[in-house]
Design a protein around this motif. Structure first.
Motif, mmCIF file in Angstrom:
data_model
loop_
_atom_site.group_PDB
_atom_site.id
_atom_site.type_symbol
_atom_site.label_atom_id
_atom_site.label_comp_id
_atom_site.label_asym_id
_atom_site.label_seq_id
_atom_site.Cartn_x
_atom_site.Cartn_y
_atom_site.Cartn_z
ATOM 1 N N THR A 198 -38.339 6.033 96.856
ATOM 2 C CA THR A 198 -37.608 6.925 95.946
ATOM 3 C C THR A 198 -36.212 7.267 96.468
ATOM 4 N N TYR A 199 -35.810 6.688 97.610
ATOM 5 C CA TYR A 199 -34.439 6.851 98.084
ATOM 6 C C TYR A 199 -33.524 5.820 97.425
ATOM 7 N N GLN A 251 -36.069 11.105 96.503
ATOM 8 C CA GLN A 251 -35.809 11.096 97.943
ATOM 9 C C GLN A 251 -36.944 11.757 98.747
ATOM 10 N N PHE A 252 -38.158 11.301 98.456
ATOM 11 C CA PHE A 252 -39.336 11.834 99.143
ATOM 12 C C PHE A 252 -39.757 10.843 100.240
ATOM 13 N N ASP A 253 -39.950 11.363 101.436
ATOM 14 C CA ASP A 253 -40.456 10.517 102.515
ATOM 15 C C ASP A 253 -41.881 10.049 102.252
ATOM 16 N N SER A 254 -42.646 10.842 101.525
ATOM 17 C CA SER A 254 -44.057 10.528 101.286
ATOM 18 C C SER A 254 -44.223 9.223 100.515
ATOM 19 N N THR A 255 -43.309 8.919 99.615
ATOM 20 C CA THR A 255 -43.436 7.675 98.843
ATOM 21 C C THR A 255 -43.161 6.460 99.719
ATOM 22 N N GLU A 313 -33.157 2.493 107.731
ATOM 23 C CA GLU A 313 -34.410 1.848 107.325
ATOM 24 C C GLU A 313 -34.728 2.124 105.869
ATOM 25 N N ILE A 314 -34.559 3.350 105.489
ATOM 26 C CA ILE A 314 -34.911 3.728 104.115
ATOM 27 C C ILE A 314 -33.967 3.059 103.125
ATOM 28 N N ASN A 315 -32.704 3.089 103.378
ATOM 29 C CA ASN A 315 -31.722 2.583 102.424
ATOM 30 C C ASN A 315 -31.747 1.061 102.310
ATOM 31 N N SER A 316 -32.364 0.396 103.258
ATOM 32 C CA SER A 316 -32.420 -1.063 103.205
ATOM 33 C C SER A 316 -33.636 -1.569 102.435
ATOM 34 N N ASN A 317 -34.581 -0.714 102.098
ATOM 35 C CA ASN A 317 -35.800 -1.123 101.407
ATOM 36 C C ASN A 317 -35.647 -0.852 99.910
ATOM 37 N N ARG A 318 -35.854 -1.920 99.111
ATOM 38 C CA ARG A 318 -35.655 -1.791 97.666
ATOM 39 C C ARG A 318 -36.989 -1.764 96.891
ATOM 40 N N ILE A 363 -42.672 11.302 109.565
ATOM 41 C CA ILE A 363 -41.630 12.107 108.937
ATOM 42 C C ILE A 363 -40.255 11.804 109.559
ATOM 43 N N HIS A 364 -40.242 11.030 110.605
ATOM 44 C CA HIS A 364 -38.968 10.673 111.241
ATOM 45 C C HIS A 364 -38.625 9.248 110.849
ATOM 46 N N ILE A 365 -37.864 9.140 109.767
ATOM 47 C CA ILE A 365 -37.471 7.830 109.252
ATOM 48 C C ILE A 365 -35.949 7.775 109.231
ATOM 49 N N SER A 366 -35.400 6.710 109.767
ATOM 50 C CA SER A 366 -33.936 6.581 109.810
ATOM 51 C C SER A 366 -33.405 6.251 108.429
ATOM 52 N N GLU A 367 -32.155 6.677 108.201
ATOM 53 C CA GLU A 367 -31.531 6.425 106.895
ATOM 54 C C GLU A 367 -31.288 4.934 106.703
#
Length: 556
Positions: free
Chosen positions: A492-493, A462-466, A482-487, A476-480
């Motif tokens: 790393t989320y 769960q690193f934003d850097s990856t 957006e992150i959870n929809s990318n496979r 560093i401001h990424i919505s959940e």
């Protein structure tokens, strides 16, 4: 004739041998009767006893010796041993005191002087020139007249150096003349033949002394130039012609000066070294490529090399991604945008990557096989150079450093599959850590989240850097959502474990932290000020407190 005939082996007896007088045993006895010390009078001695057969044995030191008997005139007789009778004659018989002279023992086979009369202190009479000589001397009327000595003009004696003395030819001539003298039977040494004389010897002496004086003068001048005269140097800021000079890592002042001299920048390395020591900061010149002018004064060259504008280098900073390095190389080489990146994609297998970096199990998912292998540092990059040459230097430096750190041996000790994963961990530590003190704690967070026993995040980093690496951003401001929809594997989320490969080029501090993490139980972290202040937590509850602190500082 038996061996007793002469007492000297098996030599034949001769009737005219002077040692035997009238020829035979009787003649020898006649000579014995006239030994000095007796006055021609017979001597009488008592009969010596015999000791059976002891005297006949081959005893060491005695041979066949026996005690003598005496004849009517008092002369000793040796039964069956004419040799002893001869030795009695040779050693003078009896002395004036009536005591018996020394009787020699049999010769020692190991004594080389055993058969010589001198070894026993006796001297044999010289019969040559007497009536008893054999062969008899030639009568005076039949002797050949001796030839008159030849008149040989005497030469003025010269020093051997000028007469060629010591030559091999002269030695051979001398031996031949000596042989002729022996054959003539004359004792006079003939005069030496005329030796070669030449003026070359004098010329050699002159040249040697003259050359020595010239050498002394030359080295004396060089010594003066080195000690007292100023080093050769140009004047001014140089011509309009420019040249790029590459300075390797670890080069000192003399090495730099010689490279500048070869490129035509300075007139002498000595002048550059003097200027480098006189100018403040002159000894801080770093490795890299420098754009300079030809025929510059040494002082101008030093000042220009200290100016960043003259440095044709590409600097790789810790944590920098390869995309930024490619762009910097294109600018320095004045190439079209994307040229270096294309070269890297096509030729990465020929740039020197280690085998463990090429054979990774995630090869198909890796975005850039060279990521993580541009070791931070300064690399020459001047116009005229090719991109692959610069990339090879960077990869070679990284490979050398990783071998020195022993990544291959230490990866398994840290629970990793290979050293490539260890480089990936170091790149994560470099990207997420903000300060030197953060790195070791950040490394522990990574290792704790990778453990199968991790139930806090279920092996998700769960690193934003990856995710930012995947997008090519630094947000560093990424919505959940957006992150959870990318496979993507780099997210790393949504994907457990490490990303397929490094997400940047780790520096030495991050690598050392990855090799030596803390063991305090850290599993969470938050940059509470949104910039450089990173705080760590061991439980989810502590993490929630840190998250609230971050929201308050960022205005969320």
């Amino acid at each position: 004739m038996t061996e007793y005939g002469r007492g000297q082996g098996s030599e034949p007896w001769h009737p005219q041998d002077p040692l035997y007088g009238d020829g035979g045993w009787e003649g020898q006895q006649a000579h014995v009767g006239r030994q000095p010390g007796y006055g021609g009078q017979p001597q009488h001695y008592p009969q010596q006893p015999q000791y059976g057969d002891w005297g006949q044995e081959q005893q060491p030191g005695y041979g066949h010796e026996q005690y003598p008997s005496y004849d009517g005139q008092g002369h000793p007789q040796y039964a069956g041993h004419p040799q002893q009778q001869y030795e009695y004659q040779q050693h003078g018989g009896w002395d004036a005191t009536g005591t018996q002279g020394q009787v020699p023992y049999a010769a020692d086979p190991g004594d080389p002087y055993g058969q010589q009369p001198v070894a026993y202190g006796g001297e044999q009479p010289d019969f040559y020139g007497t009536e008893d000589a054999y062969p008899p001397p030639v009568p005076p009327g039949r002797r050949r007249p001796e030839p008159e000595p030849e008149d040989v003009p005497e030469e003025e004696e010269q020093h051997p150096f000028f007469t060629g003395g010591g030559d091999d030819d002269d030695d051979d001539e001398e031996h031949e003349l000596a042989g002729r003298r022996d054959r003539r039977g004359k004792g006079k040494k003939p005069a030496k033949g005329k030796k070669r004389r030449t003026g070359c010897a004098c010329m050699v002496v002159v040249l040697v002394f003259g050359g020595g004086l010239g050498a002394v003068s030359y080295f004396g001048y060089k010594f003066y130039q080195n000690r007292f005269a100023p080093a050769p140097d140009y004047k001014g800021d140089g011509t309009n012609e420019t040249v790029t000079v590459e300075i390797p890592k670890g080069a000192g002042g003399w090495d730099i000066g010689n490279r500048l001299k070869e490129a035509g920048v300075v007139k002498s390395a000595e002048a550059f070294v003097h200027a480098q020591n006189d100018i403040k900061g002159g000894n801080s010149i770093q490795a890299g490529a420098y754009l300079l002018k030809k025929e510059m004064s040494a002082a101008s060259a030093v000042k220009m090399m200290l100016d960043p504008k003259s440095q044709n280098n590409v600097v790789v900073t810790p944590g920098e991604r390869n995309a930024g390095v490619y762009e910097a190389i294109d600018r320095k080489l004045e190439l079209a945008a994307g040229t270096t990146k294309k070269t890297a994609q096509q030729e990465y297998k020929q740039l020197g990557l280690p085998a463990w970096a090429l054979n990774t199990q995630y090869a198909s998912d890796i975005r850039d096989p060279l990521e993580g292998f541009f070791f931070p540092g300064t690399y020459p990059a001047a116009k005229g150079m090719k991109p692959d040459a610069i990339l090879k230097q960077m990869v070679a430096q990284a490979t050398s450093k990783y071998d020195a750190y022993g990544l291959s041996a230490k990866a398994q000790d840290l629970g990793l599959n290979n050293p490539f994963e260890l480089v990936t961990v170091a790149s994560l530590v470099q990207a997420e850590g903000k300060t030197h003190d953060d790195f070791r704690k950040m490394a522990e967070v990574v290792y704790n989240r990778l453990k199968p026993t991790n139930h806090e995040t279920n092996q998700l980093l769960q690193f934003d850097s990856t995710y930012n690496y995947l997008k090519g951003t630094s947000n560093i401001h990424i919505s959940e959502k957006e992150i959870n929809s990318n496979r993507n594997p780099y997210n790393t989320y949504t994907h457990k474990g490490l990303p397929p490969g490094p997400i940047g080029n780790p520096g030495e501090d991050a690598i050392m932290a990855a090799l030596n993490p803390t063991h305090d139980g850290w599993i969470y972290f938050v940059a509470t000020d949104g910039q450089n202040n990173t705080e760590f937590a061991k439980t989810y509850a502590e993490f929630q407190q840190l998250k609230e602190k971050f929201n308050a500082s960022s205005g969320n």
